[in-house]
Design an enzyme around this catalytic site. Sequence first.
Site, mmCIF file in Angstrom:
data_model
loop_
_atom_site.group_PDB
_atom_site.id
_atom_site.type_symbol
_atom_site.label_atom_id
_atom_site.label_comp_id
_atom_site.label_asym_id
_atom_site.label_seq_id
_atom_site.Cartn_x
_atom_site.Cartn_y
_atom_site.Cartn_z
ATOM 1 N N ASP A 29 0.840 -1.209 0.000
ATOM 2 C CA ASP A 29 0.000 0.000 0.000
ATOM 3 C C ASP A 29 0.874 1.260 0.000
ATOM 4 O OD1 ASP A 29 -2.308 1.430 -0.003
ATOM 5 O OD2 ASP A 29 -2.808 1.077 2.096
ATOM 6 N N ARG A 33 0.402 7.575 -2.850
ATOM 7 C CA ARG A 33 0.925 8.641 -1.988
ATOM 8 C C ARG A 33 2.411 8.886 -2.248
ATOM 9 N NH1 ARG A 33 -1.474 6.111 3.236
ATOM 10 N NH2 ARG A 33 -2.068 4.550 1.688
ATOM 11 N N HIS A 46 3.059 2.811 -8.840
ATOM 12 C CA HIS A 46 2.898 1.374 -9.126
ATOM 13 C C HIS A 46 4.129 0.838 -9.864
ATOM 14 C CE1 HIS A 46 -1.091 1.807 -7.687
ATOM 15 N NE2 HIS A 46 -1.600 2.373 -8.752
ATOM 16 N N THR A 75 -10.547 -7.297 -5.695
ATOM 17 C CA THR A 75 -11.839 -7.267 -6.412
ATOM 18 C C THR A 75 -12.437 -5.853 -6.315
ATOM 19 O OG1 THR A 75 -12.767 -8.245 -4.389
ATOM 20 C CG2 THR A 75 -12.479 -9.716 -6.247
ATOM 21 N N GLU A 76 -12.031 -5.084 -5.307
ATOM 22 C CA GLU A 76 -12.552 -3.719 -5.128
ATOM 23 C C GLU A 76 -11.798 -2.697 -6.003
ATOM 24 O OE1 GLU A 76 -11.735 -5.738 -2.405
ATOM 25 O OE2 GLU A 76 -13.841 -6.291 -2.171
ATOM 26 N N ASN A 77 -10.579 -3.075 -6.438
ATOM 27 C CA ASN A 77 -9.761 -2.105 -7.199
ATOM 28 C C ASN A 77 -10.348 -1.739 -8.568
ATOM 29 O OD1 ASN A 77 -6.510 -3.266 -5.945
ATOM 30 N ND2 ASN A 77 -7.803 -1.592 -5.220
ATOM 31 N N TRP A 78 -11.356 -2.506 -9.049
ATOM 32 C CA TRP A 78 -12.011 -2.153 -10.323
ATOM 33 C C TRP A 78 -12.690 -0.785 -10.197
ATOM 34 C CZ3 TRP A 78 -10.520 -4.980 -14.258
ATOM 35 C CH2 TRP A 78 -10.243 -6.332 -14.072
ATOM 36 N N ARG A 197 1.952 -4.978 6.109
ATOM 37 C CA ARG A 197 1.199 -3.966 5.369
ATOM 38 C C ARG A 197 1.972 -2.656 5.449
ATOM 39 N NH1 ARG A 197 -5.091 -2.861 4.312
ATOM 40 N NH2 ARG A 197 -4.702 -1.082 2.978
ATOM 41 N N GLU A 216 1.040 -13.313 12.266
ATOM 42 C CA GLU A 216 1.498 -12.116 12.970
ATOM 43 C C GLU A 216 1.379 -10.957 11.985
ATOM 44 O OE1 GLU A 216 2.378 -11.894 16.137
ATOM 45 O OE2 GLU A 216 2.010 -14.035 16.387
HETATM 46 C C1 FPP Z 1 -1.774 0.034 -3.569
HETATM 47 O O1 FPP Z 1 -1.297 1.367 -3.511
HETATM 48 C C2 FPP Z 1 -1.158 -0.696 -4.692
HETATM 49 C C3 FPP Z 1 -1.828 -1.326 -5.709
HETATM 50 C C4 FPP Z 1 -3.290 -1.369 -5.800
HETATM 51 C C5 FPP Z 1 -1.114 -1.990 -6.840
HETATM 52 C C6 FPP Z 1 0.088 -2.757 -6.447
HETATM 53 C C7 FPP Z 1 0.699 -3.348 -7.648
HETATM 54 C C8 FPP Z 1 2.025 -3.401 -7.893
HETATM 55 C C9 FPP Z 1 3.076 -2.885 -6.990
HETATM 56 C C10 FPP Z 1 2.483 -4.047 -9.158
HETATM 57 C C11 FPP Z 1 2.794 -5.522 -8.939
HETATM 58 C C12 FPP Z 1 3.143 -6.179 -10.213
HETATM 59 C C13 FPP Z 1 3.122 -7.526 -10.456
HETATM 60 C C14 FPP Z 1 3.409 -8.055 -11.807
HETATM 61 C C15 FPP Z 1 2.788 -8.496 -9.440
HETATM 62 P P1 FPP Z 1 -2.359 2.540 -3.638
HETATM 63 O O2 FPP Z 1 -2.524 2.874 -5.079
HETATM 64 O O3 FPP Z 1 -3.614 2.148 -2.935
HETATM 65 O O4 FPP Z 1 -1.639 3.705 -2.891
HETATM 66 P P2 FPP Z 1 -2.355 4.884 -2.062
HETATM 67 O O5 FPP Z 1 -3.035 4.222 -0.900
HETATM 68 O O6 FPP Z 1 -1.201 5.742 -1.659
HETATM 69 O O7 FPP Z 1 -3.295 5.563 -3.006
#
Ligand code: FPP
Length: 249
Positions: A29, A33, A46, A75-78, A197, A216
Amino acid sequence: MSAKPIALQHLPADLDKERLPDHVAVIMDGNGRWAKGRSLPRVMGHQKGVDTLKDLLRCCRDWGIPALTAYAFSTENWGRPIEEVQFLMTLFERVLRKELSDMMKEDVCIRFIGNLSSLPPSLQEEIFRSMKDTEKNTGIQFTVATNYGGREEITHACKSIAAKVQQGLLKVEEINELTIDDHLYTKGLPSPDLLIRTSGEMRLSNFLLWQLAYAEIYVTPTLWPDFDRSQFHQALISYQSRERRFGKL
Ligand code: FPP
């Protein structure tokens, strides 16, 4: 994966190699930010997050941790802006295509969990190719949760079990916790011992709800793109300082 020298190549001396977790799960996560803090578009977070994940995978292998599971897309990221969703789908596909030969060299067995059938067909193709090509690798088990939701997974498992009961292949009295384990996407994988996390949020966010029952939990304020080997070291120190009782005294 680059071949540049990496700090903390070997297991740090203050960690007990006999008490390392067998399986680490991560909620990556804070990418958005991280990018915002640098006045960059969110997607650059990303992009940088992929490098962090690659080094964590390699670090687990270097330090003798046999399994890593990462939450890449829920599933919520859509519900995110369409441009961001499309960027992520293309990123997953590009990374898989680019990294497959290194995963073979580095003996990584990759597996995807989640409702994969709703992902773009070209991504599904790369996913199935990478799983098939790496299935016999034994260096490290790398699981990527994509279009994954813990509740969806449990619902899917219940339906599969109910169908077997309906067909007379299974009796209700025979259903136990192992039956559930065997019908989850993670079948065959040990439950994570440690959940990390990043970015300070104290939530499970629908990740591995069944499997994390006794894990843990380590939450760090560090944003995912900045989570490096020294941060992982700190997470393992914290893990090894805890007494795991599994509900007993
Ligand atoms: C959450 O940060 C991150 C994600 C939803 C995407 C994570 C994906 C990757 C790091 C790519 C992995 C690649 C492969 C091939 C496995 P956020 O966008 O929620 O950050 P925020 O909370 O600061 O907005």
